[in-house]
Design an enzyme around this catalytic site. Structure first.
Site, PDB file in Angstrom:
ATOM      1  CG  ASP A  31      -2.065  -0.998   1.067  1.00 36.96           C
ATOM      2  OD1 ASP A  31      -2.315  -1.453  -0.062  1.00 36.96           O
ATOM      3  OD2 ASP A  31      -2.688  -1.342   2.087  1.00 36.96           O
ATOM      4  CD  GLU A 198      -9.162  -2.133   0.275  1.00 31.86           C
ATOM      5  OE1 GLU A 198      -9.641  -1.846   1.387  1.00 31.86           O
ATOM      6  OE2 GLU A 198      -8.461  -3.138   0.086  1.00 31.86           O
TER       7      GLU A 198
END
Ligand SMILES: *[C@@H]1O[C@H](CO)[C@@H](O)[C@H](O)[C@H]1NC(C)=O
Ligand SMILES: *[C@@H]1O[C@H](CO)[C@@H](O)[C@H](O)[C@H]1NC(C)=O
Length: 320
Positions: A31, A198
């Protein structure tokens, strides 16, 4: 002749994405947040892994070096998960000559979450925490994780959200504060399955705001693999205003019609690419960065690799 032709065609279809750009040194990423330092062009990468790990390099191709953690003791916010910060997002503001990092505090599968913010003058391991900016509650309609800052029509906006009701936006009055009476607006949603979108990330290019997000399942690839095609992939939508009306390449709404054009999915040694962002590199132009699992290295988050590709553009739509 039939078989060779068929395999040639199949190979052509499978080879629709370019391989990731070169990476040497410490290429672990998860991420990732990313920024090219304004003063000297050095690249900084920030990854999620029971803390926010910093890697930096003079070249995008490496060699990447580990440079400690941002907020090594965790966040000053008193909340479950405050030593396990997620999904860093970095940007620079000239007015203060500071870099800002938004981070998330949550626990897996919970909407009791916090977006916090920290600042640094140099992007290196010298971050000052400013605590919580925005929170969400269990049972609410959004999840305050995966923050991304963008200037939209000259105003600062925080894009955030994960699963449940998808991706939302919140107006800011400055990098450390919400606008008066700010309430989240939903900008992207997947009505099917478990609404698995997301990591929204917005960038602006030539009259369009592009919203990229990660669709599908992010992890447990080693212990509980998803059905084929249900792993992370990177999707794009665009809008002229940037605060709503995002559509995909076919014109489908990314809010009400499950729209989203895939720009990068599993291929070759790249499995489950996501957690992406885009920046305008000083020498290469627009670059997509992300993490992916390389099955020949390992499928656990500790083995995820840093990927990047220069984006190609046609009719105002990016591709890899
Ligand atoms: C760390 O940040 C503080 C406060 O902004 C600053 O005074 C100090 O010089 C920085 N240290 C380094 C090594 O950059
Ligand atoms: C929406 O979710 C479904 C079910 O998981 C998935 O098949 C589809 O590709 C998703 N679409 C987007 C744009 O994320």
């Amino acid at each position: 002749m039939r078989l060779p032709l068929l395999s040639l065609l199949t190979a052509g279809v499978l080879a629709q994405y370019s391989d990731p750009g070169a990476c040497s040194g410490d290429c672990w990423a998860h991420d990732p947040g990313f920024y090219q330092r304004v003063s000297d062009g050095r690249y900084f990468r920030y990854s999620t892994g029971a803390g926010i790990y910093i890697h930096s390099s003079e070249s995008l191709e490496g060699p990447w070096e580990a440079a400690g953690q941002a907020l090594p003791g965790g966040s000053s916010v008193n909340h479950a998960g405050s030593t396990n910060l997620w999904a860093p997002d970095i940007h620079y503001e000239e007015a203060t000559d500071l870099y800002y990092m938004y981070y998330s505090i949550s626990t897996l599968g919970s909407r009791d979450s916090v977006i916090g913010v920290a600042t640094s003058s140099d992007l290196a391991a010298n971050w000052t925490d400013h605590g919580a900016l925005f929170t969400s509650a269990e049972g609410g309609s959004y999840n305050a994780i995966d923050a991304n800052w963008a200037s939209i029509g000259g105003s600062p906006v925080l894009t955030f959200g994960s699963y449940w009701n998808g991706i939302h936006q919140l107006p800011l009055s400055g990098p450390l504060s919400l606008a008066d009476g700010a309430t989240p607006t939903q900008i992207a949603y997947n009505s099917s399955g478990n609404h698995a979108i997301e990591a929204g990330f917005i960038f602006y290019r030539r009259g369009w705001y592009y919203l990229t997000f990660s669709s599908g399942r992010a992890g447990s690839y080693d212990t509980n693999p998803p059905a084929q095609g249900q792993e992370y992939r990177i999707v794009v939508c665009r809008s002229a205003e940037g605060t709503g009306d995002f559509v995909d390449k076919t014109g489908a709404s990314c809010l009400t019609e499950d729209g989203g054009t895939t720009i990068l999915a599993s291929h070759g040694d790249v499995y489950g690419p996501g957690g992406q962002g885009v920046f305008e590199d000083s020498s290469r132009g627009w670059v997509l960065y992300y993490h992916y699992a390389n099955p020949t290295i390992g499928l656990s988050t500790a083995d995820y690799q840093f990927g990047w590709n220069v984006l190609q553009w046609a009719d105002g739509w990016p591709s890899v």
